[in-house]
Scaffold this active site. Structure first.
Site, short mmCIF file in Angstrom:
data_model
loop_
_atom_site.label_atom_id
_atom_site.label_comp_id
_atom_site.label_asym_id
_atom_site.label_seq_id
_atom_site.Cartn_x
_atom_site.Cartn_y
_atom_site.Cartn_z
N ASP A 38 -59.43 9.94 2.12
CA ASP A 38 -59.97 11.15 1.49
C ASP A 38 -58.98 12.31 1.56
O ASP A 38 -59.17 13.34 0.93
CB ASP A 38 -61.27 11.57 2.20
CG ASP A 38 -62.50 11.38 1.32
OD1 ASP A 38 -62.34 11.23 0.10
OD2 ASP A 38 -63.61 11.38 1.88
N GLN B 147 -68.85 9.80 4.71
CA GLN B 147 -69.51 10.51 3.62
C GLN B 147 -70.04 11.87 4.12
O GLN B 147 -70.73 11.93 5.13
CB GLN B 147 -70.67 9.64 3.08
CG GLN B 147 -71.34 10.20 1.85
CD GLN B 147 -70.40 10.26 0.64
OE1 GLN B 147 -69.76 9.29 0.30
NE2 GLN B 147 -70.32 11.42 0.02
N LYS C 207 -69.31 3.78 -4.37
CA LYS C 207 -68.04 3.37 -3.75
C LYS C 207 -68.02 1.86 -3.53
O LYS C 207 -66.99 1.21 -3.74
CB LYS C 207 -67.84 4.13 -2.43
CG LYS C 207 -67.36 5.55 -2.69
CD LYS C 207 -67.43 6.47 -1.51
CE LYS C 207 -67.09 7.88 -1.99
NZ LYS C 207 -67.72 8.95 -1.28
#
Ligand code: NAP
Length: 280
Positions: free
Chosen positions: A116, A93, A49
C-alpha cells in the site's frame, strides 16, 4: 464534451499483463489481507481484492479478525506474516477500530511487503523520488494520464485534498513529472479561483457536488478520485459531472475511472514485491 479517461479499460489491459507475468514466475505471488471488524465498505473492498488476486494469478490469504481483536494480537499477526517467506505483500484494510493505533500497525509492516506504500520508509522514497512502491490511488491516476498521453511537465496541477493516502502523494507524483503543483484543503482561501487556474485538476475531497463547472478551466483535465454516494445512494465523485464534462478536455467517470486503477496498482505492487523476493 470531455473525453472519458477509461480506467476500467486500462485496468483490464493491466490485468492481462500482470497475469501473464505471474504465470511465468517460479511461484505465485502472495498477498495477505487483514480485515479487523465488520465495516461493510471494508468487507466489499476485501472481497474485491480477493477477486482481483484470482484474476491476476496472485494467491490471496485473508485474515478476517473480530472487532475486539487487540492491537497486540494484530501486531503479532503482522510479525508472523513479515517473517513468512511465502508472503510477498501485507495489506491492513483501513479504517481500524478505534482502540488500535493505525500508525503503529502501518509502521509494523515490513517495508518490502508494504504494497500500500503507507510505511514512512516508502513514503520517504516517494518524497525523494527513489524507486519503491507507489501508493495505489495516485499511481493509478498517473498510469491513466500516461495512457492518454497527457503531458504534465510545466502544467498547472491543482490537487484538492491533502490526505496521506491520496492528496499528498498525488501532489508528489505530479511534481515528479514536473507539474507546477498546488495543494488545496479545507482552509484554502478562494478555492474556486485556484481550481479555475488548473490545467490538471485532481479532486479528492469526498463531497458530492463539490466541484462545479465554474471551478474548472476550459479544456482542463479533471481527475475525480472521490467515491461518494448521491441522494439515491448511487456511487459518484466530487464533480457535478454534467457541468464539468462540458468544460473539461478529459474527465474520469465515477465509477469506472480511478477506482479500477487503484485496484490494479495494488496487484502490480504485489507482483513487484514477489519479483524482488524471488531475486533475493
Ligand atoms: P480525507 O482523508 O477525508 O481527505 C479529504 C480532504 O479534502 C482533506 O484534505 C480535506 O482538507 C479536504 N477538504 C474537505 N473539505 C474541503 C473543502 N471544503 N475545501 C477544500 N478541501 C476540503 O479523504 P481521502 O481518504 O483522501 O479520500 C478522498 C476521497 O477519495 C473520498 O471520497 C474517498 O472515498 C476517495 N478515495 C477513492 C479512492 C479510489 O480508489 N478511487 C481511493 C481512496 C480514496 P483538510 O485536510 O483541511 O481537512
Amino acid at each position: 464534451m470531455a473525453i472519458k479517461l477509461d480506467g476500467k479499460a486500462l485496468a483490464e489491459k493491466m490485468r492481462a499483463q500482470i497475469r501473464e507475468e505471474t504465470e511465468s514466475l517460479a511461484r505465485r505471488p502472495t498477498l495477505a489481507v487483514i480485515l479487523v471488524g465488520e465495516n461493510p465498505a471494508s468487507q466489499v473492498y476485501v472481497r474485491n481484492k480477493e477477486k482481483d488476486c484470482v484474476e491476476c494469478g496472485i494467491l490471496s490469504q485473508s485474515y478476517r479478525l473480530p472487532a475486539q481483536t487487540s492491537e497486540a494480537q494484530l501486531l503479532e499477526l503482522i510479525d508472523v506474516l513479515n517473517e513468512n517467506d511465502r508472503v510477498d505483500g501485507i495489506l491492513v484494510q483501513l479504517p481500524l477500530p478505534e482502540h488500535i493505533s493505525q500508525e503503529k500497525v502501518l509502521h509494523a509492516i515490513r517495508p518490502d511487503k508494504d504494497v500500500d506504500a503507507f510505511h514512512p520508509f516508502n513514503v520517504g522514497k516517494i518524497v525523494t523520488g527513489e524507486q519503491g512502491f507507489l501508493p495505489c490511488t495516485p499511481a493509478g491516476v498517473m498510469a491513466l494520464l500516461r495512457e492518454y498521453e497527457i503531458d504534465i511537465a510545466g502544467k498547472d496541477c491543482v490537487v484538492v485534498g491533502r490526505s496521506n493516502i491520496v492528496g499528498k502523494p498525488m501532489a508528489l507524483l505530479l511534481l515528479r513529472e514536473n507539474g507546477t503543483v498546488t495543494i488545496c484543503h479545507s482552509k484554502t482561501a478562494h478555492l474556486s479561483e485556484v481550481t479555475a487556474r488548473a490545467d490538471i485538476l485532481v479532486s479528492a475531497v469526498g463531497k458530492t457536488g463539490f466541484i462545479t463547472g465554474d471551478m474548472v478551466k476550459e479544456g482542463a483535465v479533471v481527475v475525480d478520485v472521490a467515491m461518494n454516494r448521491d441522494a439515491e445512494g448511487k456511487l459518484c465523485g466530487d464533480c457535478v459531472f454534467d457541468e464539468v464534462e462540458k468544460k473539461a478536455s478529459y474527465i474520469t467517470p465515477v465509477p469506472g475511472g480511478v477506482g479500477p486503477m487503484t485496484r490494479l496498482v495494488l496487484m502490480q505492487n504485489t507482483l513487484a514485491a514477489a519479483n524482488a523476493h524471488l531475486q533475493g
